[in-house]
Design a protein around this motif. Structure first.
Motif, short mmCIF file in Angstrom:
data_model
loop_
_atom_site.label_atom_id
_atom_site.label_comp_id
_atom_site.label_asym_id
_atom_site.label_seq_id
_atom_site.Cartn_x
_atom_site.Cartn_y
_atom_site.Cartn_z
N SER A 99 2.90 0.10 -1.24
CA SER A 99 2.24 0.51 -2.48
C SER A 99 1.76 -0.72 -3.26
O SER A 99 0.67 -0.71 -3.85
CB SER A 99 3.19 1.33 -3.34
N ASP A 154 -6.77 -2.75 -4.96
CA ASP A 154 -7.56 -1.71 -5.62
C ASP A 154 -8.41 -2.33 -6.73
O ASP A 154 -7.91 -3.04 -7.60
CB ASP A 154 -6.64 -0.66 -6.21
N TRP A 186 -0.03 7.79 0.08
CA TRP A 186 -0.44 6.40 0.33
C TRP A 186 -1.58 6.35 1.33
O TRP A 186 -2.55 5.60 1.15
CB TRP A 186 0.75 5.61 0.86
N GLN A 224 -3.74 8.72 2.05
CA GLN A 224 -4.94 9.25 1.40
C GLN A 224 -5.60 8.20 0.52
O GLN A 224 -6.83 8.05 0.49
CB GLN A 224 -4.58 10.48 0.59
N ARG A 225 -4.78 7.46 -0.19
CA ARG A 225 -5.31 6.42 -1.07
C ARG A 225 -5.96 5.30 -0.28
O ARG A 225 -7.02 4.77 -0.66
CB ARG A 225 -4.17 5.88 -1.95
#
Length: 741
Positions: free
Chosen positions: A216, A223, A253, A255-256
């Motif tokens: 993460s 990002d 995670w 999907q992100r």
């Protein structure tokens, strides 16, 4: 502490507490008086001194080391005390009169070599006393109006903070605002660290993808940046193989990751060492063959969110209604829209032969790109767009990358700031060397990065003066110059380990022929080999990982074998009954080969058995014993259906007792039959003789009265026959007699 409210009763100490307090007070009083008297009589022996660690001084210029004209020079200084407490320290701040010449001079300065550097003191200060193992921090500042800061030309200037024998070198960069913007691209790996298993477990994924997890943190850091992502496809695969059982945080995670707009490319599965594989004789890096072993039918009985929600299922994958629908290997490894045929060998491991070998894997539409460090280029060229033998080889700046990796791995704020300032200095020199060309950097592999450190490191590249963000694709598209690579330092031990692993894998491939679906075992083996070859495994840890895997491989090869003991064979129809041991989680089909060179025993040479998973299975081998006894040696060996030797051979002794009780019974029966036959023959012979005698007598009834008594010989009593004349005539009994008056 808080005082009790007004009017509340005063708490009374218990008797026990009062007694303890009295004893402690007495002990303290005694302890105070003891040293004076003891010192007058004896000299205590010195106790061994504990190991000591020195204090450390760190300095980090503000604004990541950027000093624009008119800015105040501020330097954050931290003293970390060692094993002993440190007093307050007076500190001095000095700056170089002239800028450093190049990145080599910068490296010497940061390593503590001040040769050729002239400094002038511009500020002083004091840092507070520091307790053992603690830190004290202060800030030293020099106003912008100070003559020492005025009219400084663009460049990289040395900065030194010193005091009480401690020093902390750093740098500040005065940027050139008039020069054109230089594009800078950065590559960030998305990896999970070294493994020995083929894939991350569900528990590991849940931990890594939690809010404070390492994976993460990586997505949080990239990002919103233009960083190019180098994604280990083993991470998405580990999530997707769990199907509906995947942790919700892991699904979110993934999907992100796929939703991020960043350019990306796939690393080798497990981030395996590419150069070592090619040097071991492979023509192309290894790739996973199957991950079916990691999937459970129960997790794919319905559409799995870890697959359907984040990727397009393989249209060719269809399942019978009611049967699990497994994703294809390509779907499991999907990382989103990515640039193909990009290879990132471990830093400084790629030579011209490695680049040439990888170059053949590209196509006209998707040529190969091999990332190399500037330290691998002959002459140390730092031009990002380059070719080696016609193969695209984007060159990343090794000095900038090293400083970025140092900063990303620092959790201490001041030390991280010092690394960022150093990276700023290397960027300034890279800009000068690149000219109009872009600069490429990498945040090399690492597992000790916090969210804050990695985010701050990437933030430096986004705010560095004179730079604009770009991507790896843009760098590779630039006109490239031909360069040559220096001969890399080859780790022969690592190459030998790769060969050993490949040899073991071939043995596993043959061994797997005992399975109906060999890919369950061969796919697992390939995944584990790739993980063990990860570039994150280094030094002794890498050697141990290989040794542990090879031991695990041998355990797998020994997981199927024969359990047997010596036999006593007392019946020709009694079979040998050995066990087949199967420690694998799947059923296997094996053939038991039995061989004996002794004529006393005849055996069935081949017997096929279906051995159950994780169990011992009894099998029967037909045996025929011949008329002999003794011990016979029998050799047992398991084979796969294709004839591959499985497990170790077994030799058992068979004690043959060739049914002597049956033989005795047969003899007795034979004797009885013989005696019965003899009796029948004699009876028949006597009857025949009797009949023969009867046939020779003309009137058998004359000699034999009706009552069965034979006639008596008339001479038997010695009397002669009577004269017929002397014989009285018998009275006729039938003549009626006269009646008398």
């Amino acid at each position: 502490m808080t005082s009790p409210p007004s009017g509340s009763p005063v708490p009374r100490r218990s008797l026990t507490r009062r007694l303890l307090a009295t004893l402690v007070a007495g002990a303290l009083a005694l302890g105070v008086s003891l040293p004076a008297s003891a010192s007058a009589t004896t000299t205590p022996s010195p106790s061994p001194s504990a190991s000591t660690s020195p204090a450390v001084l760190s300095a980090a210029p503000a604004a990541n080391g950027v000093l624009r004209p008119g800015d105040t020079l501020s330097v954050v200084v931290t003293v970390t005390a060692g094993s002993a407490a440190g007093p307050a320290l007076p500190l001095g701040l000095a700056i170089g009169s002239a800028g450093l010449a190049d990145d080599a001079a910068l490296e010497r300065w940061l390593s503590g070599d001040a040769t050729g550097v002239t400094l002038q003191q511009v500020g002083t200060g004091t840092v507070d006393a520091t307790a053992s193992g603690a830190q004290s921090t202060t800030t030293l500042s020099v106003p912008a109006t100070d003559p020492a800061l005025a009219n400084r030309a663009p460049g990289v200037y040395p900065v030194l903070v010193s005091g009480a024998g401690l020093s902390a070198p750093s740098v500040v960069v005065v940027p050139s605002e008039a020069a054109p913007q230089t594009p800078v691209a950065v590559i960030v790996p998305v990896t999970a660290g070294p493994l020995t298993r083929g894939l991350l477990s569900a528990n590991e994924l849940a931990e890594l993808t939690a809010v404070d997890g390492a994976l993460s943190a990586q997505l949080d850091s990239v990002d919103g940046t233009s960083a190019t992502l180098a994604v280990d496809p083993a991470i998405p695969a580990a999530i997707r193989v769990l199907g509906s059982a995947a942790p919700p945080t892991a699904v979110a995670w993934l999907q992100r990751l796929l939703a991020l707009p960043n350019d990306r490319f796939a690393l080798q599965f497990g981030d395996a060492d590419i150069a070592a594989q090619l040097r071991a004789g492979l023509t192309a890096p290894l790739a996973p063959t199957s991950l079916q072993n990691y999937m459970s039918a129960a997790d794919f009985a319905q559409p799995a969110p870890a697959v359907s929600a984040v990727s397009t299922p393989d249209p060719s994958a269809s399942a019978t209604p009611g049967q699990p629908a497994y994703p294809s290997l390509a779907t499991l490894l999907d990382i989103g829209t990515a640039t193909p045929n990009v290879f990132w060998p471990a830093t400084s491991s790629a030579g011209a032969d490695t680049v040439a070998g990888l170059g053949t894997l590209g196509t006209a539409d998707d040529p190969a790109h091999v990332l190399v460090a500037s330290t691998s280029v002959t002459g140390g060229s730092r031009q990002a767009a380059a070719n080696v033998g016609g193969v695209s080889t984007p060159v990343y700046d090794a000095e900038v990358s090293r400083a970025l990796a140092d900063a990303a791995g620092q959790n201490d704020t001041t030390r991280r700031g010092a690394s960022l300032a150093a990276a700023q200095g290397y960027l300034a020199f890279a800009r000068i060397a690149a000219g109009a060309q872009p600069v490429l950097a990498v945040v090399d592999r690492g597992t000790d990065r916090s969210r804050i450190s990695l985010r701050a490191t990437l933030g430096l590249l986004g705010t560095a003066p004179g730079f604009s963000s770009t991507t790896l694709g843009d760098v590779a598209a630039q006109p490239a110059s031909e360069v040559s690579l220096a001969t890399p330092v080859v780790d022969d031990a690592r190459v030998g380990e790769v060969r050993d692993l490949l040899s073991d894998e071939q043995v596993i491939d043959r061994f797997a022929s005992i399975l109906d679906r060999p890919e369950l075992l061969t796919g697992r083996e390939r995944a584990e080999v790739l993980q063990v070859l990860s570039v994150s495994w280094t030094g002794d840890a890498a050697r141990q990982a290989v040794a542990d895997h090879r031991a695990s491989t041998q355990t797998t090869l020994d997981s199927v074998g024969i359990l047997s003991s010596d036999f006593r064979l007392v019946s020709s129809s009694a079979p040998l009954r050995p066990w087949v041991r199967n420690d694998l989680p799947w059923p296997v089909t094996v053939v038991l080969a039995v061989r004996t060179n002794d004529a006393r025993l005849r055996v069935q040479e081949r017997t096929t058995v279906e051995a159950q998973a994780s169990a011992n299975t009894r099998m029967e081998v037909p045996v025929e014993a011949r008329i002999a006894n003794g011990e016979v040696n029998v050799d047992l060996q398991l084979l796969s259906p294709t004839g591959v030797v499985i497990g170790s051979p077994q030799a058992v002794d068979v004690e043959v007792r060739a049914e002597w009780e049956n033989i005795g019974l047969v003899v007795i029966i034979a004797l009885i039959v013989g005696f019965l036959t003899l009796g029948v023959v004699r009876t028949v012979a006597r009857r025949r003789k009797t009949r023969s005698d009867e046939a020779s007598d003309p009137d058998p009834d004359a000699d034999t009265p009706t009552d069965g008594i034979g006639l008596k010989d008339q001479h038997a009593d010695g009397r002669a026959d009577a004269d017929p004349d002397d014989v009285d005539t018998p009275i006729d009994t039938e003549t009626p007699q006269e009646s008398r008056p």
